[in-house]
Write an enzyme that holds these catalytic residues in place. Structure first.
Site, PDB file in Angstrom:
ATOM      1  N   THR B 169       0.881  -1.185   0.000  1.00 19.57           N
ATOM      2  CA  THR B 169       0.000   0.000   0.000  1.00 19.57           C
ATOM      3  C   THR B 169       0.916   1.232   0.000  1.00 19.57           C
ATOM      4  O   THR B 169       1.374   1.636  -1.051  1.00 19.57           O
ATOM      5  CB  THR B 169      -0.969   0.002   1.207  1.00 19.57           C
ATOM      6  OG1 THR B 169      -0.231  -0.208   2.415  1.00 19.57           O
ATOM      7  CG2 THR B 169      -2.023  -1.056   1.049  1.00 19.57           C
ATOM      8  N   LYS B 195       4.138  -6.702   3.970  1.00 20.16           N
ATOM      9  CA  LYS B 195       3.908  -5.279   3.703  1.00 20.16           C
ATOM     10  C   LYS B 195       3.510  -4.612   5.012  1.00 20.16           C
ATOM     11  O   LYS B 195       3.059  -5.256   5.956  1.00 20.16           O
ATOM     12  CB  LYS B 195       2.838  -5.067   2.629  1.00 20.16           C
ATOM     13  CG  LYS B 195       1.454  -5.598   2.917  1.00 20.16           C
ATOM     14  CD  LYS B 195       0.577  -4.726   3.770  1.00 20.16           C
ATOM     15  CE  LYS B 195       0.394  -3.350   3.189  1.00 20.16           C
ATOM     16  NZ  LYS B 195      -0.483  -2.540   4.116  1.00 20.16           N
ATOM     17  N   THR B 219      -1.871  -1.896   9.116  1.00 16.98           N
ATOM     18  CA  THR B 219      -2.031  -3.234   8.555  1.00 16.98           C
ATOM     19  C   THR B 219      -0.668  -3.755   8.143  1.00 16.98           C
ATOM     20  O   THR B 219       0.019  -3.157   7.315  1.00 16.98           O
ATOM     21  CB  THR B 219      -2.996  -3.287   7.380  1.00 16.98           C
ATOM     22  OG1 THR B 219      -4.287  -3.080   7.903  1.00 16.98           O
ATOM     23  CG2 THR B 219      -2.985  -4.671   6.719  1.00 16.98           C
ATOM     24  N   GLU B 305       5.842   4.616   7.116  1.00 16.34           N
ATOM     25  CA  GLU B 305       5.481   5.903   6.510  1.00 16.34           C
ATOM     26  C   GLU B 305       6.329   7.041   7.083  1.00 16.34           C
ATOM     27  O   GLU B 305       6.330   7.287   8.284  1.00 16.34           O
ATOM     28  CB  GLU B 305       3.996   6.176   6.730  1.00 16.34           C
ATOM     29  CG  GLU B 305       3.125   5.266   5.871  1.00 16.34           C
ATOM     30  CD  GLU B 305       1.647   5.300   6.266  1.00 16.34           C
ATOM     31  OE1 GLU B 305       1.299   6.007   7.223  1.00 16.34           O
ATOM     32  OE2 GLU B 305       0.852   4.597   5.612  1.00 16.34           O
ATOM     33  N   ASN B 433      -0.322  11.332   5.984  1.00 14.87           N
ATOM     34  CA  ASN B 433      -1.562  10.829   6.566  1.00 14.87           C
ATOM     35  C   ASN B 433      -2.651  11.867   6.780  1.00 14.87           C
ATOM     36  O   ASN B 433      -3.774  11.509   7.109  1.00 14.87           O
ATOM     37  CB  ASN B 433      -1.272  10.127   7.899  1.00 14.87           C
ATOM     38  CG  ASN B 433      -0.709   8.747   7.668  1.00 14.87           C
ATOM     39  OD1 ASN B 433      -1.381   7.892   7.109  1.00 14.87           O
ATOM     40  ND2 ASN B 433       0.537   8.538   8.064  1.00 14.87           N
TER      41      ASN B 433
END
Lengths: 445, 445
Positions: B169, B195, B219, B305, B433
């Site tokens: 993702t 991931k 996730t 991230e 985000n």
């Protein structure tokens, strides 16, 4: 404030009779730019003095790593009466060991000496500190500052403003309030100042024991004064109640400070019959104290580091108060939820995710999520019983893109509820706190 | 990897015998840019198939709001054997109610139908999803994708790479690993892909019951394949152990996802004597599984991230394992500590503050805080027994300004220890985000 028996009079800690205050710059960060009162530098030392001995109550951080002045205050509060509060910003006097305890004690002693003629004993002086952790206080500067500030004490709004400025760290504005109401036929006043900005999710208790509800953490400091006569034991009980509904309900970044402190002095100068837990008008006092502490607590969140949005998280329908609190805090402290608020995003997926990993009992297909503007009854629901509603994304954004909104979460499992006052997490927060190792003086506490 | 009986062979899920994989683009985010295999778009559908029925084990998010495919997988794992894993990215199929459960089931059915000749039943197909929460899966696209991907299945490294790309993702790079070792005189292999990126602090258990240690959450998905013959019950026990030491020890942002899933298929094609909890060589298998899961878990944190720094938080000297875990997680998830890492700041005040509000027993004047470069024995201490050392700020910064370092915290209260793999909190994380409400397609899950 409508329909309240008390009046917001726009004052501060000197609004009640018999209190004087002042704030000076004494170079606690050792910028080397001089001593004495403010010379264009940010004030960093505040003093609040009651003309007569006052009943005292306090709540303190439950962080196990707790600063020296917090321990000193807890001892003073246990004795029941106090005369003065001395506060420095720029240095937390935390993680400073034995030297820290000696320095906190020396600050109290210096106030007692500087207020000659006032017959203040060092044991009647409360001490609070906020700022960098782990650096010894520059006591030469602090002692000079105490001499200076004692000479400037006054009962006016300007002096109280100096004090409210001197306790600021990363705050962008001073935070003050005062209300007036009648008690036992007498006019009484209650005033306060506070500071916050970062390392904010207080979980305070009177004794250092953890509150029953989960609670996490900035340095927030709040100093309250009243000329009401209040019996010490009731004063502490009233403060505990007020703090549980205000300062212990806020979060900026989820970090509980080593220095969180709320103190209230009640000097009895209003000559009302002393308030006790059995007094008929104790509820008026409690209501006024609740109002003052909640307004100050909200000011801390609104002025939190990098904050661009103030969000009131309201959880209802929880199985227990503990569940309601856990659910509200999980949402209010979720990094992903807080960043979504930064963008004004009415995201409900991240909210459900946070509810799901909280310690609260939740059932996905019962949860409602809605938004409203503060003080407005109309709630726009994005989710009802776990299913997206037909409310348009644009309509939700009209609420979530405003500087303040309420988030309503109904778990539909019971009757318990909880409120947490929170804020978004922004790039400005990260930028402010990431420090710059090439400039050690920029590194925060 | 030196002195290990297994060898890192640089492969992926197709390294073990009897496994085929592929990944395609099927437009799950409905960009409207076409169907079929990758046309310059990011792949979003992966399929891994075992040529023969395989023993299966799994661990799943303990989030009470848990996605439909997670429930489907838990049921399949309970049956003990499986043949295939189908995974989509772009849509988490979470908070999608009954339709979500039907869609997950339909994905399994579509795989069974697409793999005609392989005699796969829908009950042998595991399903995983990651991406936006609360949006129904576009089943027309998904079904076409499954037909396409089944036609492309192959046992080569290129096909495994496609699968590892298709599950991404916000990841910036695919994450793969494979090792080879001997078991019962046979050469066996263990491979995996995973991931992560955001909403990462997994707290998984085999049954949905919360793990004993506090554990929170992105996730993260991980799919492991081995040609070893492993009895199902031992496979689950070995996976539980491995996950407890790897995926359940990482945090990017402290948010536990609704979809976290680790699955392992063991198809026995290596013809070793089936491994059980009493087998003499079970430790070799466990060690290989531990290595593979920990390497994959670290890759998730490194590619989190906005992450610019990978920090291994090592707590020792705690009174209990629970205390060690709580202390490490409080530090690893503190907003203020993580932002200080972003700036490369060797701040110990915020670390002590986080330790103090953790649920762990701590005594300020016993705590050591030090830093080291990964894999190096020399630890530079900034704090010893609660007091700052003489180690210079510059020397500490030389470690904390590198892209990866170890933080050592000794509580000196007992013998328990814990490790958490964490990362800094950066402006890039917030920017990524916060979403952009003027472009709803940018808003994350």
């Amino acid at each position: 404030v409508k329909n309240r028996f008390f009046q917001d009079i726009g004052g501060s800690v000197t609004a009640p009779q018999g209190f004087r205050a002042a704030g000076v710059f004494c170079d606690i960060k050792r910028l080397g730019t001089g001593k004495g009162s403010n010379k264009g530098q940010k004030r960093d030392l505040a003093l609040i003095v009651s003309d007569v001995p006052a009943a005292v109550a306090g709540t303190f951080t439950t962080n196990r790593v707790c600063a020296a002045p917090v321990k000193l205050c807890a001892d003073c509060v246990a004795r029941g009466t106090a005369r003065a509060i001395v506060v420095n910003s720029g240095n937390a006097n935390a993680c400073t060991g034995r030297q820290g305890r000696r320095d906190a004690q020396a600050m109290a002693q210096a106030v007692a000496e500087a207020c000659r003629g006032g017959e203040i004993s060092a044991r009647e002086v409360l001490v609070a500190s906020t700022g960098r952790i782990g650096v010894p206080l520059p006591m030469t500067q602090v002692k000079q500052g105490i001499l200076d500030v004692a000479g400037l004490l006054g009962g006016g709004a300007a002096q109280a403003r100096q004090a409210s400025e001197a306790i600021m760290t990363s705050d962008t504005r001073p935070k003050e309030i005062a209300v007036e109401f009648a008690l036992g036929g007498k006019k009484v006043r209650l005033g306060g100042i506070c500071k916050g900005a970062g390392m904010i999710q207080p979980g305070m208790s009177p004794t250092g024991a953890r509150p029953a509800l989960q609670s996490l953490h900035a340095t927030m400091l709040c100093f309250l004064t009243t000329d009401a006569a209040v019996e010490t034991k009731f004063l502490q009980a009233a403060l505990n109640d007020a703090v549980a509904k205000s300062f212990n309900r806020i979060t900026v970044d989820g970090d509980m400070s080593t220095n969180d402190t709320v103190l209230v002095l009640a000097n009895g100068r209003a000559d009302n019959p002393p308030l006790t837990a059995r007094a008929g008008d104790r509820r008026q006092f409690q209501a006024a104290l609740d109002y003052v502490t909640l307004e100050l607590a909200k000011k801390i969140v609104l002025d939190g580091e990098g904050v661009s949005r103030f969000v009131t998280v309201r959880v209802t329908g929880a199985r227990s108060p503990g569940d309601a609190d856990a659910a509200a805090r999980a949402v209010a402290n979720s990094t992903l939820v807080k960043t979504s608020w930064c963008g004004g995003d009415p995201n409900w997926g991240r909210i459900l995710c946070a509810l799901g990993y909280s310690e609260a009992g939740v059932e996905e297909n019962r949860i409602d999520v809605g938004y409203s503007l503060p003080g407005r009854k109309e709630v726009l629901y994005s989710l009802k019983r776990g299913s997206p509603t037909k409310v348009s994304f644009g309509a939700l954004c009209k609420i979530t893109c405003t500087p303040a909104f309420d988030l309503h979460i109904d778990l539909h499992l019971g009757r318990a509820s909880a409120v947490i006052y929170s804020a978004d997490l922004t790039e400005a927060y990260v930028d402010f706190n990431k420090g710059d190792v090439t400039d050690p003086s920029s590194l925060g506490g």
